[in-house]
Scaffold this active site. Structure first.
Site, PDB file in Angstrom:
ATOM      1  CB  SER A 262      -0.903   0.009   1.238  1.00 10.92           C
ATOM      2  OG  SER A 262      -1.353   1.331   1.486  1.00 10.92           O
TER       3      SER A 262
ATOM      4  CG  ASP B 100      -6.571   3.239  -7.827  1.00 15.22           C
ATOM      5  OD1 ASP B 100      -6.961   2.493  -6.905  1.00 15.22           O
ATOM      6  OD2 ASP B 100      -5.874   4.244  -7.630  1.00 15.22           O
TER       7      ASP B 100
ATOM      8  NE  ARG C 173      -9.678   5.393  -9.182  1.00 20.93           N
ATOM      9  CZ  ARG C 173      -9.200   6.525  -9.705  1.00 20.93           C
ATOM     10  NH1 ARG C 173      -9.543   6.886 -10.918  1.00 20.93           N
ATOM     11  NH2 ARG C 173      -8.383   7.297  -9.012  1.00 20.93           N
TER      12      ARG C 173
END
Ligand code: S3P
Length: 434
Positions: free
Chosen positions: A169, A321, A394
């Protein structure tokens, strides 16, 4: 805001410059605030998430001069942040990046802070920063004792640690590195695979001593020495590949399309989507324009017949993402696509595995949800449907793309969330369809 999108009746054609990279824009503000002197940012992402970061630093006494996407940050140095009354309340909106990285910046300050976001941020896991920062000596608590924000942070002297992170992360890594700038000894973070490295690039160009070492087991160790000051610089923010992703997939899916995306960031820790789409059969040409400090390129994409692929392992952080829109591409591709090792998708702005599975199924796709991904049997003809975006930018943009390639009309229940990362998304999409 409800939004109806009909099947594309013509190809996407033209040239588009997508807005600035969100991760780089957040960091440009943070590093600007903590550097000595003025940082000039061009190509800043003027979106809700990045404004959350700006407003937090304004409350900490930093001045910003804005002229559209040009921002000057009047930096006050590593020791220049101020809290109005000894304790400051900061609102981070929908931005997990702001919340987590800021917690690392606030932990060593000589004042106390309360850090809270919207309902989505306040549900996201914060133990991943609470634990390493506490190990460094930080006084950081989840106010409701549930491992989530709001966080109460009382500034304290921090110590260096060698932290082995269970997750790859960039937000966790960045929180520890930012805290490490103020520690009384070096810090290191070892992550299972390399997450986006924008913080390391900023640290290095601001004059800090940071080093990244690949280890034999495939993990990476990032080490940082504490630092007396950071130097202000000019920051040119490249276009966001996470935003470009929607046009890449839309052009691949709609017959006859040809789109040139200019000045898109292609940092290798972010560009996994280009590799995967090419493996799926995409016709994509990348013309590199600069390498440092952040590489960027023009990307030409043409409609292509796609086939299914296996997406797992160390590439996942480099396209985390983009997985929602990659799942859309997979639903229109021939054959099976398997996405695995992507459990992190469940703790993003929404549970993106559940949201993608539910909405793709509503359009008629064959999708199986797994604990850490999805199995998508591509190739069935999809139809417009009612889509629940879960206020996740998204998810909304991914289904706007799916709608173009599906028959009939698709309705997004709430599309206003695109303002989080791409306020002009629907205008830009419309311009390519004209
Ligand atoms: C980000 C890191 C990623 C990404 C997020 C932005 C960042 O999350 O999903 O949208 O700017 O550091 P991780 O912290 O899980 O890497």
């Amino acid at each position: 805001m409800k939004k109806e999108i009909t099947s594309a009746t013509q190809p996407l054609r033209g040239v588009i410059k997508v807005p600035g990279d969100k991760s780089v824009s957040h960091r440009a503000v943070m590093f600007g605030a903590l550097s000595d002197g003025d940082t000039h940012i061009t190509g800043f992402l003027s979106s809700a998430d990045c404004f959350s970061t700006i407003s937090c630093f304004e409350k900490l006494g930093i001045t910003f001069l804005r002229d559209q996407d040009n921002v000057t940050v009047r930096g006050k140095g590593l020791y220049g942040l101020r809290a109005p009354e000894g304790e400051v309340s900061l609102y981070t909106g929908n931005s997990g990046t702001t919340t987590r990285i800021l917690s690392g910046i606030l932990a060593p300050q000589p004042f106390s802070s309360i850090l809270a976001g919207d309902d989505s941020v306040n549900r996201r896991p914060m133990r991943r920063v609470i634990e390493p920062l506490s190990e460094m000596g930080a006084d950081i608590k989840s106010v409701n004792d549930n491992g989530c924000a709001p966080l109460r942070i009382r500034g304290s002297q921090l110590h260096g640690i060698d932290y082995v992170s269970p997750v790859a992360s960039a937000q966790v890594k960045s929180a520890i590195l930012m805290a490490g700038l103020y520690a009384d000894g070096p810090v290191s973070v070892t992550e299972p695979s390399l997450s986006r490295d924008h913080t390391e690039r900023f640290l290095s160009s601001c004059g800090a001593e940071v080093a990244t070492k690949p280890l034999d087991d495939g993990s990476y160790r990032i080490s940082l020495k504490p630092c007396a000051h950071l130097s202000a610089q000019e920051v040119r923010v490249p276009g966001d590949i996470s935003s470009a992703a929607f046009f890449l997939v839309a052009a691949l899916l709609v017959p006859g399309s040809e789109v040139l995306l200019t000045d898109v960031g292609i940092n290798p820790t972010r560009a996994g989507i280009l590799k995967v789409l090419r493996q799926m059969g995409a016709d994509i040409t990348v013309t590199v324009k600069a390498e440092r400090p952040e590489p960027y390129a023009d990307i030409l994409v043409r409609h292509s017949a796609l086939h299914g692929v296996d997406i797992r392992g160390s590439i996942i952080p480099a396209l985390i993402d983009e997985l929602p829109v990659i799942a859309v591409a997979a639903a229109f591709a021939d054959g099976t696509t398997t996405i695995a090792d992507a459990g992190e998708l469940r703790v993003k702005e929404s549970d993106r595995i559940a949201a993608m599975t539910e909405n793709l199924r509503a359009m008629g796709a064959a999708v199986q949800e797994t604990p850490d991904g999805m199995i998508i049997e591509g190739g069935s003809a999809l139809c417009g449907a009612q889509i629940t975006t879960y206020a996740d930018h998204r998810i909304a943009m991914s289904f706007a793309v799916a709608a173009l390639a599906a028959a009939g009309v698709t309705v997004l229940d709430d599309a206003s969330c695109v303002a989080i990362s791409y306020p002009s998304f629907f205008d830009d999409l419309g311009a390519l369809l004209r």
